[in-house]
Scaffold this motif. Structure first.
Motif, PDB file in Angstrom:
ATOM      1  N   LEU A 131       0.779  -0.978   0.372  1.00 28.69           N
ATOM      2  CA  LEU A 131       0.182   0.467  -0.061  1.00 28.69           C
ATOM      3  C   LEU A 131       0.764   1.323   0.177  1.00 28.69           C
ATOM      4  O   LEU A 131       0.803   2.720  -0.882  1.00 28.69           O
ATOM      5  N   TYR A 132       1.868   1.412   0.217  1.00 30.88           N
ATOM      6  CA  TYR A 132       3.278   2.503   0.525  1.00 30.88           C
ATOM      7  C   TYR A 132       4.430   2.086   0.057  1.00 30.88           C
ATOM      8  O   TYR A 132       5.274   2.413   1.136  1.00 30.88           O
ATOM      9  N   ARG A 136       1.723   8.414  -5.289  1.00 32.72           N
ATOM     10  CA  ARG A 136       3.755   7.936  -4.549  1.00 32.72           C
ATOM     11  C   ARG A 136       4.194   9.020  -5.250  1.00 32.72           C
ATOM     12  O   ARG A 136       5.254   9.394  -4.213  1.00 32.72           O
ATOM     13  N   GLU A 173      -0.712   8.333   5.294  1.00 30.70           N
ATOM     14  CA  GLU A 173      -1.830   8.015   4.866  1.00 30.70           C
ATOM     15  C   GLU A 173      -1.272   9.717   3.815  1.00 30.70           C
ATOM     16  O   GLU A 173      -2.083  10.467   3.205  1.00 30.70           O
ATOM     17  N   GLU A 201       0.710   9.559   1.677  1.00 27.81           N
ATOM     18  CA  GLU A 201       1.466   9.445   0.298  1.00 27.81           C
ATOM     19  C   GLU A 201       0.271   8.913  -0.460  1.00 27.81           C
ATOM     20  O   GLU A 201       0.000   8.527  -1.793  1.00 27.81           O
ATOM     21  N   LYS A 202      -1.067   7.987   0.547  1.00 25.53           N
ATOM     22  CA  LYS A 202      -2.171   7.976   0.427  1.00 25.53           C
ATOM     23  C   LYS A 202      -2.551   8.705  -0.015  1.00 25.53           C
ATOM     24  O   LYS A 202      -4.042   8.662  -1.693  1.00 25.53           O
TER      25      LYS A 202
END
Length: 201
Positions: free
Chosen positions: A14-15, A93, A86, A88-89
C-alpha cells in the motif's frame, strides 16, 4: 487516521514509497555502523558546509539518509512510519516522493546558507518536517471539511516545533525550512482546482 493496522506485506504493497525510504535509511544506518566502512560513508555523506562551499554539492542530498545514532534513526523512522502512509495515500506516490525529497533538500540548502561554514549536520528530520508541512497545507484547504485532521495535525506540528528549540544538538534550521517547504509544496498539490483535475482523470 494515523493508526497503522496493516500487516507487513500490506504495508509494503500500500505504501511503497514510504517503505522505500524506511528501508534506505535503515540500510544506510546499518552500513555506517560497520567498522571502517561506516566511518568512510559518514564522512563522504555528512552535511559539511565548508565542503559544500568547496563544490561537494551532493552533500545537499546525502545528509537526509544519515543518522547520528540508533535513537536519532528511531524517532525519524517512527515518524515516517506513522505519518508517511496517510500522506502517500492522499497525495499519491510521485507527489509524496517529491514532498519528501524536496523538503529534505531545501532543509539542507537552508542549513548551508544560514549556518556557519564549520557546521556539520545529518538526519532525515528536514524531510519528516516536510511531511508535517504538507499536512498543514491540507488542513488549510480542508479546515471546514475535515476538522478532525486539524485537531490532530496542528498540535503535532506545534509540539514538534517547540521540541526543536528545547532539545540540544538539533538542526533547527533544517526543521523549520523542511516544514516551510512541505507546506508550500502542499499548497500547490492540494489546491482545490488541482484536486478537481485529479478527480476528472
Amino acid at each position: 487516521m494515523f493508526s497503522r493496522t496493516e500487516n507487513f506485506s500490506q504495508y509494503i504493497r500500500l505504501y511503497p514509497v514510504v517503505t522505500f525510504f524506511l528501508a534506505v535509511n535503515i540500510l544506510v544506518y546499518l552500513i555506517t555502523i560497520i567498522p571502517g566502512i561506516g566511518d568512510q560513508v559518514r564522512l563522504v555523506g555528512i552535511g559539511n558546509n565548508y565542503l559544500i562551499a568547496e563544490g561537494e554539492w551532493w552533500r545537499l542530498f546525502t545528509p537526509m539518509f544519515l543518522h547520528g545514532g540508533i535513537i536519532h534513526l528511531f524517532f525519524n523512522m517512527f515518524s515516517l512510519f506513522i505519518f508517511g502512509p496517510e500522506l502517500e495515500k492522499i497525495a499519491g506516490r510521485m507527489r509524496f516522493l517529491t514532498i519528501y525529497l524536496l523538503s529534505g533538500i531545501f532543509a539542507d540548502i537552508a542549513t548551508f546558507f544560514l549556518q556557519d561554514l564549520d557546521y556539520l549536520h545529518l538526519g532525515a528530520s528536514g524531510a519528516i518536517f516536510g511531511i508535517f508541512g504538507a499536512f498543514g497545507a491540507l488542513v488549510h484547504y480542508t479546515k471546514h471539511v475535515l476538522p478532525q485532521l486539524r485537531q490532530i495535525i496542528l498540535p503535532i506540528i506545534l509540539i514538534s516545533v517547540v521540541m526543536t528549540y528545547l532539545q540540544s544538538d538539533i538542526n533547527t534550521t533544517a526543521h523549520i525550512a523542511g516544514l516551510i517547504a512541505g507546506f508550500l509544496i502542499g499548497l500547490s498539490y492540494f489546491h482545490p482546482k488541482r484536486i478537481a483535475r485529479w478527480k476528472k482523470r
